[in-house]
Design a protein around this motif. Structure first.
Motif, PDB file in Angstrom:
ATOM      1  N   GLU A 176      -8.708  -5.298  15.436  1.00 19.33           N
ATOM      2  CA  GLU A 176      -8.346  -4.663  16.696  1.00 19.33           C
ATOM      3  C   GLU A 176      -6.896  -4.222  16.602  1.00 19.33           C
ATOM      4  O   GLU A 176      -6.027  -4.989  16.201  1.00 19.33           O
ATOM      5  CB  GLU A 176      -8.535  -5.641  17.854  1.00 19.33           C
ATOM      6  CG  GLU A 176      -8.381  -5.008  19.220  1.00 19.33           C
ATOM      7  CD  GLU A 176      -6.946  -5.024  19.726  1.00 19.33           C
ATOM      8  OE1 GLU A 176      -6.588  -4.129  20.500  1.00 19.33           O
ATOM      9  OE2 GLU A 176      -6.175  -5.922  19.335  1.00 19.33           O
ATOM     10  N   HIS A 177      -6.650  -2.958  16.930  1.00 21.01           N
ATOM     11  CA  HIS A 177      -5.290  -2.412  16.899  1.00 21.01           C
ATOM     12  C   HIS A 177      -5.096  -1.528  18.119  1.00 21.01           C
ATOM     13  O   HIS A 177      -5.768  -0.505  18.268  1.00 21.01           O
ATOM     14  CB  HIS A 177      -5.066  -1.605  15.613  1.00 21.01           C
ATOM     15  CG  HIS A 177      -3.731  -0.938  15.557  1.00 21.01           C
ATOM     16  ND1 HIS A 177      -2.565  -1.629  15.426  1.00 21.01           N
ATOM     17  CD2 HIS A 177      -3.395   0.374  15.634  1.00 21.01           C
ATOM     18  CE1 HIS A 177      -1.551  -0.779  15.414  1.00 21.01           C
ATOM     19  NE2 HIS A 177      -2.033   0.446  15.544  1.00 21.01           N
ATOM     20  N   GLU A 178      -4.209  -1.963  19.030  1.00 23.71           N
ATOM     21  CA  GLU A 178      -3.887  -1.216  20.246  1.00 23.71           C
ATOM     22  C   GLU A 178      -5.135  -0.789  21.020  1.00 23.71           C
ATOM     23  O   GLU A 178      -5.275   0.364  21.431  1.00 23.71           O
ATOM     24  CB  GLU A 178      -2.997  -0.019  19.921  1.00 23.71           C
ATOM     25  CG  GLU A 178      -1.645  -0.419  19.379  1.00 23.71           C
ATOM     26  CD  GLU A 178      -0.711   0.752  19.167  1.00 23.71           C
ATOM     27  OE1 GLU A 178      -1.133   1.918  19.365  1.00 23.71           O
ATOM     28  OE2 GLU A 178       0.452   0.492  18.809  1.00 23.71           O
ATOM     29  N   GLY A 179      -6.068  -1.723  21.188  1.00 24.08           N
ATOM     30  CA  GLY A 179      -7.271  -1.464  21.974  1.00 24.08           C
ATOM     31  C   GLY A 179      -8.379  -0.735  21.237  1.00 24.08           C
ATOM     32  O   GLY A 179      -9.445  -0.504  21.799  1.00 24.08           O
ATOM     33  N   GLU A 180      -8.166  -0.383  19.998  1.00 20.92           N
ATOM     34  CA  GLU A 180      -9.178   0.296  19.180  1.00 20.92           C
ATOM     35  C   GLU A 180      -9.672  -0.666  18.111  1.00 20.92           C
ATOM     36  O   GLU A 180      -8.914  -1.491  17.607  1.00 20.92           O
ATOM     37  CB  GLU A 180      -8.583   1.542  18.501  1.00 20.92           C
ATOM     38  CG  GLU A 180      -8.031   2.570  19.442  1.00 20.92           C
ATOM     39  CD  GLU A 180      -9.112   3.398  20.128  1.00 20.92           C
ATOM     40  OE1 GLU A 180     -10.274   3.371  19.671  1.00 20.92           O
ATOM     41  OE2 GLU A 180      -8.785   4.060  21.121  1.00 20.92           O
ATOM     42  N   TRP A 181     -10.950  -0.548  17.758  1.00 17.53           N
ATOM     43  CA  TRP A 181     -11.529  -1.400  16.719  1.00 17.53           C
ATOM     44  C   TRP A 181     -11.730  -0.620  15.426  1.00 17.53           C
ATOM     45  O   TRP A 181     -12.176   0.532  15.442  1.00 17.53           O
ATOM     46  CB  TRP A 181     -12.866  -1.971  17.169  1.00 17.53           C
ATOM     47  CG  TRP A 181     -12.663  -3.068  18.171  1.00 17.53           C
ATOM     48  CD1 TRP A 181     -12.750  -2.955  19.525  1.00 17.53           C
ATOM     49  CD2 TRP A 181     -12.316  -4.416  17.894  1.00 17.53           C
ATOM     50  NE1 TRP A 181     -12.473  -4.155  20.106  1.00 17.53           N
ATOM     51  CE2 TRP A 181     -12.198  -5.082  19.131  1.00 17.53           C
ATOM     52  CE3 TRP A 181     -12.070  -5.143  16.730  1.00 17.53           C
ATOM     53  CZ2 TRP A 181     -11.870  -6.435  19.229  1.00 17.53           C
ATOM     54  CZ3 TRP A 181     -11.746  -6.479  16.825  1.00 17.53           C
ATOM     55  CH2 TRP A 181     -11.656  -7.112  18.062  1.00 17.53           C
TER      56      TRP A 181
END
Length: 67
Positions: free
Chosen positions: A47-52
């Protein structure tokens, strides 16, 4: 390379290995082996800044990062 048990399993650099540094900052880039990240699985969700994202090991032992 050998792991350094006194250094929390981090890799001790030997031979031709060089410490990598982030461009311009002079700070070392954190480093780990893919088998430490993936374990016995062949893929890992990140998970990175709300994105998978999915980091996947292919049948030819290449790594692919997809969104």
């Amino acid at each position: 390379m050998a792991t350094d048990s006194e250094n929390n399993g981090r890799i001790r650099r030997t031979g031709n290995d060089q410490t990598l540094h982030a461009g311009g900052s002079g700070r070392p880039i954190p480093t780990t082996r893919s088998d430490v990240l993936l374990g016995s699985a062949r893929q890992l969700r990140i998970e990175h800044e709300g994105e998978w994202y999915v980091l996947r090991q292919t049948n030819r032992n290449k790594l692919i990062l997809t969104k």
